[in-house]
Scaffold this motif. Structure first.
Motif, short mmCIF file in Angstrom:
data_model
loop_
_atom_site.label_atom_id
_atom_site.label_comp_id
_atom_site.label_asym_id
_atom_site.label_seq_id
_atom_site.Cartn_x
_atom_site.Cartn_y
_atom_site.Cartn_z
N PHE A 160 6.14 -4.60 -7.95
CA PHE A 160 6.53 -3.46 -7.03
C PHE A 160 6.61 -3.94 -5.88
CE2 PHE A 160 3.96 -2.02 -11.08
CZ PHE A 160 4.70 -0.80 -11.03
N TYR A 161 7.91 -3.38 -5.30
CA TYR A 161 8.50 -3.67 -3.90
C TYR A 161 8.12 -2.78 -3.02
CZ TYR A 161 11.84 -5.54 -0.78
OH TYR A 161 12.56 -5.90 0.40
N VAL A 162 7.06 -2.61 -2.18
CA VAL A 162 6.56 -1.55 -1.41
C VAL A 162 7.27 -1.87 -0.18
CG1 VAL A 162 4.63 -0.46 -0.32
CG2 VAL A 162 4.40 -1.35 -2.45
N MET A 163 7.97 -0.60 0.35
CA MET A 163 8.79 -0.64 1.67
C MET A 163 8.69 0.69 2.27
SD MET A 163 12.36 -0.37 -0.10
CE MET A 163 12.68 1.24 -1.14
N GLY A 164 8.95 0.71 3.61
CA GLY A 164 8.91 1.80 4.50
C GLY A 164 8.90 1.45 5.83
N PRO A 165 9.03 2.60 6.67
CA PRO A 165 8.99 2.14 8.11
C PRO A 165 7.69 1.40 8.61
CG PRO A 165 9.14 4.39 7.86
CD PRO A 165 9.15 3.74 6.65
N SER A 166 7.79 0.76 9.68
CA SER A 166 6.54 0.11 10.23
C SER A 166 5.55 1.29 10.93
CB SER A 166 6.92 -0.59 11.69
OG SER A 166 5.91 -1.23 12.01
N GLY A 167 4.54 1.47 10.51
CA GLY A 167 3.70 2.50 11.08
C GLY A 167 3.43 3.65 9.73
N SER A 168 4.11 3.46 8.53
CA SER A 168 3.97 4.25 7.55
C SER A 168 2.76 4.17 6.61
CB SER A 168 5.41 4.23 6.51
OG SER A 168 5.13 3.01 6.11
N GLY A 169 2.16 3.14 7.04
CA GLY A 169 0.71 2.99 6.40
C GLY A 169 0.67 2.06 5.22
N LYS A 170 1.84 1.14 4.96
CA LYS A 170 2.05 0.22 3.66
C LYS A 170 0.85 -0.71 3.81
CE LYS A 170 5.80 -1.45 5.18
NZ LYS A 170 5.95 -0.82 6.39
N ASP A 171 0.26 -1.05 4.54
CA ASP A 171 -0.70 -2.01 4.81
C ASP A 171 -2.08 -1.58 4.38
OD1 ASP A 171 0.53 -4.52 5.45
OD2 ASP A 171 0.80 -3.77 7.52
N SER A 172 -2.30 0.03 4.81
CA SER A 172 -3.21 0.77 4.65
C SER A 172 -3.47 0.99 3.13
CB SER A 172 -3.65 1.92 5.28
OG SER A 172 -3.59 1.66 6.75
N LEU A 173 -2.32 1.35 2.42
CA LEU A 173 -2.26 1.54 1.15
C LEU A 173 -2.54 0.33 0.27
CD1 LEU A 173 0.97 3.86 0.48
CD2 LEU A 173 -1.42 4.35 0.09
N LEU A 174 -1.97 -0.75 0.73
CA LEU A 174 -2.30 -2.12 0.02
C LEU A 174 -3.52 -2.32 0.11
CD1 LEU A 174 0.85 -3.97 1.07
CD2 LEU A 174 0.40 -2.98 -1.15
N ARG A 175 -4.40 -2.22 1.16
CA ARG A 175 -5.87 -2.50 1.49
C ARG A 175 -6.52 -1.59 0.68
NH1 ARG A 175 -6.44 -1.10 6.21
NH2 ARG A 175 -7.45 0.79 5.81
N ALA A 176 -6.51 -0.26 0.36
CA ALA A 176 -7.02 0.56 -0.47
C ALA A 176 -6.83 0.44 -1.81
CB ALA A 176 -6.47 2.15 0.04
N LEU A 177 -5.67 -0.06 -2.14
CA LEU A 177 -5.64 -0.60 -3.60
C LEU A 177 -6.68 -1.80 -3.79
CD1 LEU A 177 -4.29 -0.21 -6.38
CD2 LEU A 177 -2.39 -1.88 -5.49
N ARG A 178 -6.26 -2.77 -2.97
CA ARG A 178 -7.30 -4.19 -3.08
C ARG A 178 -8.91 -3.55 -3.13
NH1 ARG A 178 -4.18 -6.72 0.19
NH2 ARG A 178 -5.16 -6.02 1.98
N GLU A 179 -9.24 -2.67 -2.42
CA GLU A 179 -10.55 -2.39 -2.58
C GLU A 179 -11.07 -1.75 -3.77
OE1 GLU A 179 -10.84 -0.04 1.15
OE2 GLU A 179 -11.02 -1.85 2.47
N ARG A 180 -10.08 -1.03 -4.26
CA ARG A 180 -10.50 -0.48 -5.66
C ARG A 180 -10.27 -1.18 -6.96
NH1 ARG A 180 -7.15 4.88 -7.01
NH2 ARG A 180 -8.27 5.51 -5.00
N LEU A 181 -9.65 -2.45 -6.87
CA LEU A 181 -9.29 -3.20 -7.89
C LEU A 181 -10.73 -3.86 -8.60
CD1 LEU A 181 -6.17 -5.22 -6.70
CD2 LEU A 181 -6.28 -3.32 -8.42
N GLY A 182 -10.51 -3.53 -9.95
CA GLY A 182 -12.00 -4.15 -10.81
C GLY A 182 -11.44 -5.72 -11.14
N PRO A 183 -12.56 -6.26 -11.57
CA PRO A 183 -12.51 -7.77 -12.00
C PRO A 183 -11.22 -7.78 -13.20
CG PRO A 183 -14.51 -6.96 -12.72
CD PRO A 183 -13.98 -5.73 -11.47
#
Length: 194
Positions: free
Chosen positions: A11-34
């Motif tokens: 999955f190749y995530v893209m979008g303008p700087s400030g669109s919240g890509k890093d926040s989305l990736l952080r939110a996903l990382r926080e919910r990943l189970g083992p």
């Protein structure tokens, strides 16, 4: 298990700087189970890494060395900086893992050329939301912000046959994070305890 480096599961995530890509990736990382077979790749970048992003800071010279040695599967130049994704993603794909990278809209055609089965995820936000986020970040001048806003509204090249999914991240992060997690097959978020 056969090696799978064609981009299936990428999955190749893209979008303008400030669109919240890093926040989305952080939110996903926080919910990943083992047991979630999902890996979020870090980016190599020629500036200090922001605490909100999965990045490794490299000097320009070190970035060029790694590029010359073939250590980067993907690399691009934007806004005076160099970005790269390491070749380790190919080992992860070969293991059958889902791999998520933070990419660039301008570099999408080159990414698809190397990984023809990737899924492009375009994170977008309303212009007024983007402007507010860029100002809040405090990294750039008003002139630089104006350039970023103009660029954010420009069309970008999507190669024929490339799967493209749009995620609107203008509102609550939870809603867009849920949509993103569902797209990549992550464990559903737990309901809050009463």
């Amino acid at each position: 298990m056969s090696a799978r480096t064609d981009g299936r599961g990428l999955f190749y995530v893209m979008g303008p700087s400030g669109s919240g890509k890093d926040s989305l990736l952080r939110a996903l990382r926080e919910r990943l189970g083992p047991d979630d077979p999902i890996v979020i790749a870090h980016r190599y970048i020629t500036r200090d890494a922001d605490a909100n992003e999965a990045s490794v800071a490299l000097s320009f010279d070190e970035f060029q060395r790694r590029k010359a040695f073939g250590c980067l599967a993907l690399n691009w130049h934007s806004h005076g900086l160099h970005y790269g994704i390491g070749v380790e993603i190919e080992q992860w794909l070969a293991k059958g893992l889902t791999v998520i990278v933070n990419g660039s809209r301008e570099y999408l055609p080159q990414a698809v050329a190397r990984y023809p089965n990737l899924c492009a995820v375009h994170v977008r936000v309303k212009p007024e939301v983007l402007a507010a986020r860029l100002r809040q970040r405090g990294r750039e001048s008003e002139e630089a912000i104006a350039r970023r806003l103009a660029r954010a509204g420009q069309a970008f090249d999507v190669p024929a046959g490339c799967k493209l999914v749009e995620i609107d991240n203008s509102g609550a992060l939870q809603a867009s994070a849920d949509a993103f997690a569902e797209l990549v097959g992550a464990t559903p978020a737990l309901a809050p305890q009463a």
